[in-house]
Enzyme design. Structure first.
Site, mmCIF file in Angstrom:
data_model
loop_
_atom_site.group_PDB
_atom_site.id
_atom_site.type_symbol
_atom_site.label_atom_id
_atom_site.label_comp_id
_atom_site.label_asym_id
_atom_site.label_seq_id
_atom_site.Cartn_x
_atom_site.Cartn_y
_atom_site.Cartn_z
ATOM 1 N N CYS A 1 1.110 -2.009 -14.529
ATOM 2 C CA CYS A 1 0.936 -0.551 -14.610
ATOM 3 C C CYS A 1 2.252 0.220 -14.772
ATOM 4 C CB CYS A 1 0.177 -0.042 -13.390
ATOM 5 S SG CYS A 1 0.687 -0.813 -11.860
ATOM 6 N N HIS B 1 1.449 6.706 -10.413
ATOM 7 C CA HIS B 1 2.812 6.205 -10.249
ATOM 8 C C HIS B 1 3.780 7.178 -10.946
ATOM 9 C CE1 HIS B 1 1.071 2.618 -8.775
ATOM 10 N NE2 HIS B 1 1.400 1.751 -9.714
HETATM 11 P P1 NAP Z 1 -9.035 -4.597 -5.631
HETATM 12 O O1 NAP Z 1 -9.436 -3.176 -5.487
HETATM 13 O O2 NAP Z 1 -8.540 -5.320 -4.434
HETATM 14 O O3 NAP Z 1 -10.267 -5.405 -6.278
HETATM 15 C C1 NAP Z 1 -10.226 -6.785 -6.488
HETATM 16 C C2 NAP Z 1 -11.458 -7.221 -7.266
HETATM 17 O O4 NAP Z 1 -11.354 -8.633 -7.482
HETATM 18 C C3 NAP Z 1 -12.766 -7.011 -6.510
HETATM 19 O O5 NAP Z 1 -13.806 -6.760 -7.430
HETATM 20 C C4 NAP Z 1 -12.966 -8.362 -5.834
HETATM 21 O O6 NAP Z 1 -14.321 -8.636 -5.535
HETATM 22 C C5 NAP Z 1 -12.508 -9.287 -6.939
HETATM 23 N N1 NAP Z 1 -12.157 -10.582 -6.390
HETATM 24 C C6 NAP Z 1 -11.207 -10.864 -5.464
HETATM 25 N N2 NAP Z 1 -11.232 -12.195 -5.167
HETATM 26 C C7 NAP Z 1 -12.210 -12.730 -5.913
HETATM 27 C C8 NAP Z 1 -12.749 -14.049 -6.062
HETATM 28 N N3 NAP Z 1 -12.265 -15.079 -5.359
HETATM 29 N N4 NAP Z 1 -13.775 -14.251 -6.914
HETATM 30 C C9 NAP Z 1 -14.270 -13.218 -7.642
HETATM 31 N N5 NAP Z 1 -13.830 -11.941 -7.541
HETATM 32 C C10 NAP Z 1 -12.808 -11.717 -6.700
HETATM 33 O O7 NAP Z 1 -7.860 -4.769 -6.710
HETATM 34 P P2 NAP Z 1 -7.558 -3.896 -8.043
HETATM 35 O O8 NAP Z 1 -6.574 -2.848 -7.746
HETATM 36 O O9 NAP Z 1 -8.861 -3.528 -8.684
HETATM 37 O O10 NAP Z 1 -6.761 -4.965 -8.917
HETATM 38 C C11 NAP Z 1 -7.407 -6.059 -9.508
HETATM 39 C C12 NAP Z 1 -6.492 -6.742 -10.509
HETATM 40 O O11 NAP Z 1 -5.990 -5.805 -11.446
HETATM 41 C C13 NAP Z 1 -5.257 -7.413 -9.911
HETATM 42 O O12 NAP Z 1 -4.992 -8.586 -10.654
HETATM 43 C C14 NAP Z 1 -4.162 -6.419 -10.131
HETATM 44 O O13 NAP Z 1 -2.901 -7.013 -10.209
HETATM 45 C C15 NAP Z 1 -4.574 -5.841 -11.469
HETATM 46 N N6 NAP Z 1 -4.009 -4.514 -11.701
HETATM 47 C C16 NAP Z 1 -4.143 -3.541 -10.788
HETATM 48 C C17 NAP Z 1 -3.563 -2.305 -11.065
HETATM 49 C C18 NAP Z 1 -3.624 -1.205 -10.078
HETATM 50 O O14 NAP Z 1 -2.898 -0.204 -10.292
HETATM 51 N N7 NAP Z 1 -4.448 -1.294 -9.051
HETATM 52 C C19 NAP Z 1 -2.900 -2.065 -12.237
HETATM 53 C C20 NAP Z 1 -2.812 -3.088 -13.160
HETATM 54 C C21 NAP Z 1 -3.368 -4.303 -12.869
HETATM 55 P P3 NAP Z 1 -14.934 -8.350 -4.038
HETATM 56 O O15 NAP Z 1 -15.074 -6.864 -3.937
HETATM 57 O O16 NAP Z 1 -16.223 -9.075 -4.090
HETATM 58 O O17 NAP Z 1 -13.932 -8.916 -3.072
#
Ligand code: NAP
Length: 328
Positions: A127, A240
């Site tokens: 991001c 950010h």
């Molecule tokens: P989050 O709110 O913690 O959500 C994580 C998601 O992944 C949830 O849907 C969770 O499902 C799922 N998950 C976790 N462990 C899993 C497993 N073992 N099997 C299947 N599903 C699983 O995180 P987020 O902010 O959305 O970020 C998710 C990804 O996007 C990360 O790789 C992060 O680096 C990337 N990202 C995030 C941002 C940001 O600004 N937040 C920006 C760019 C990239 P449950 O709800 O069922 O646990």
């Protein structure tokens, strides 16, 4: 169009659904996946309730055209190749594939042409890198950039839903005079700033800081460009901010930079004021303000860049990539 969202219940996953709806992305069938714990949860899409399924080895991915992944690197490493093998194109938000030479790393305003080189997986950059390159590419194209020094002010939503809750809970605890619990972030985040995002590497920079160097080089196709980043978590929910100074290859006056950025795709130039995260949250563009001559680099410029990390920094960028894919 059969579309899958993996990590649908997370911050980025839920925003995927919003952005797909807002942009009227053509979806005939939508498949939502998350972990076992979310099996059976229902999420709304275009007025319909869709059941979330747990992703596992037994699930068949045949027939899916595009899969948007945001469930962390481990899940991407395990399942993205399976989706790709079954014929889908995966747009992955995690860091798992970003530096793989066979995987294009794409920001549609910067290097859309790279999409054509995909072999089933396309990576969405980090991001903080996305908003930086959207703001700097038009200047890079005009006069060249030799080096970038950047300090980030990154919101807690960048660390997922748990970190948002942690800031809320610590703030409540502080107001009520209770002890604050630290669960997911390295230090207390309420009324504090933390100069650590991700783990430290051998050179003293964190992984997040090294992503800003390595991903910028790959997206810009410039292995020589220098980036020195200090990435900091701040007690902001969404958006950010970045203080950026650039060493230019050729001179460019602040007024000339402004006239370039006024016309740049995906950029909003803020001229009489400056952008702040609470105004930018919920928007898809990258907001640039405080453009001025840098007092160290000659020729150089300094500026302030703000974007919604969950939208342009993740979901919107991935949906834009999916839009390019269906145009190809
Ligand atoms: P989050 O709110 O913690 O959500 C994580 C998601 O992944 C949830 O849907 C969770 O499902 C799922 N998950 C976790 N462990 C899993 C497993 N073992 N099997 C299947 N599903 C699983 O995180 P987020 O902010 O959305 O970020 C998710 C990804 O996007 C990360 O790789 C992060 O680096 C990337 N990202 C995030 C941002 C940001 O600004 N937040 C920006 C760019 C990239 P449950 O709800 O069922 O646990």
């Amino acid at each position: 169009m059969k579309l899958a969202v993996v990590g649908a219940t997370g911050e980025v996953g839920r925003t995927f659904l919003k952005v797909l709806e807002e942009r009227n992305f053509p979806v005939d069938e939508l498949y939502l996946f998350a972990s076992e714990k979310s099996e059976g949860t229902e999420l709304s899409f275009k007025g319909e309730k869709i059941r979330v399924r747990a992703i596992n080895k037994e699930v068949s991915f045949k027939g899916i055209d595009i899969a948007l992944f945001s469930a962390g690197s481990g899940i991407s490493r395990e399942f993205a190749p399976k989706f790709a093998k079954d014929g889908a194109v995966v747009v992955d938000n995690s860091s798992a594939w970003r530096l793989d030479p066979d995987v294009p790393l794409v920001v549609p305003e910067v290097n859309p042409e790279d999409i054509e080189k995909h072999k089933g997986i396309i990576a969405n950059p980090n991001c903080s890198t996305i908003q930086m390159v959207v703001a700097l590419k038009p200047i890079y194209d005009a006069v060249g950039i030799e080096a970038i020094v950047v300090a980030t002010y990154q919101s807690v939503s960048g660390a997922g839903a748990k970190a948002i809750k942690e800031l809320e809970e610590q703030t409540k605890a502080w107001c009520e005079g209770r002890e604050m619990e630290i669960k997911n972030l390295p230090r207390r985040i309420a009324f504090n700033v933390i100069p650590q995002i991700d783990v430290f590497t051998e050179n003293g920079y964190t992984k997040e800081e090294m992503k800003m160097l390595n991903e910028t080089r790959k997206i810009m196709h410039d292995p020589e460009i220098k980036v020195s980043a200090t990435t900091v978590r701040v007690p902001v929910f969404y958006g950010h901010s970045e203080a950026i100074s650039v060493k230019l290859k050729n001179p460019l006056e602040p007024e000339e930079a402004k006239s370039i950025l006024r016309k740049a795709r995906g950029v909003v130039l803020v001229e009489d004021d400056y952008p702040v995260p609470i105004d930018v949250a919920g928007r898809d563009e990258v907001f640039v303000g405080r453009i001025r001559k840098d007092l160290v680099f000659e020729p150089g410029l300094s500026m302030w860049v703000v974007a919604d990390n969950i939208r342009k920094g993740a979901a919107t960028n991935a949906v834009q990539i999916a839009e390019l894919l269906i145009k190809c």
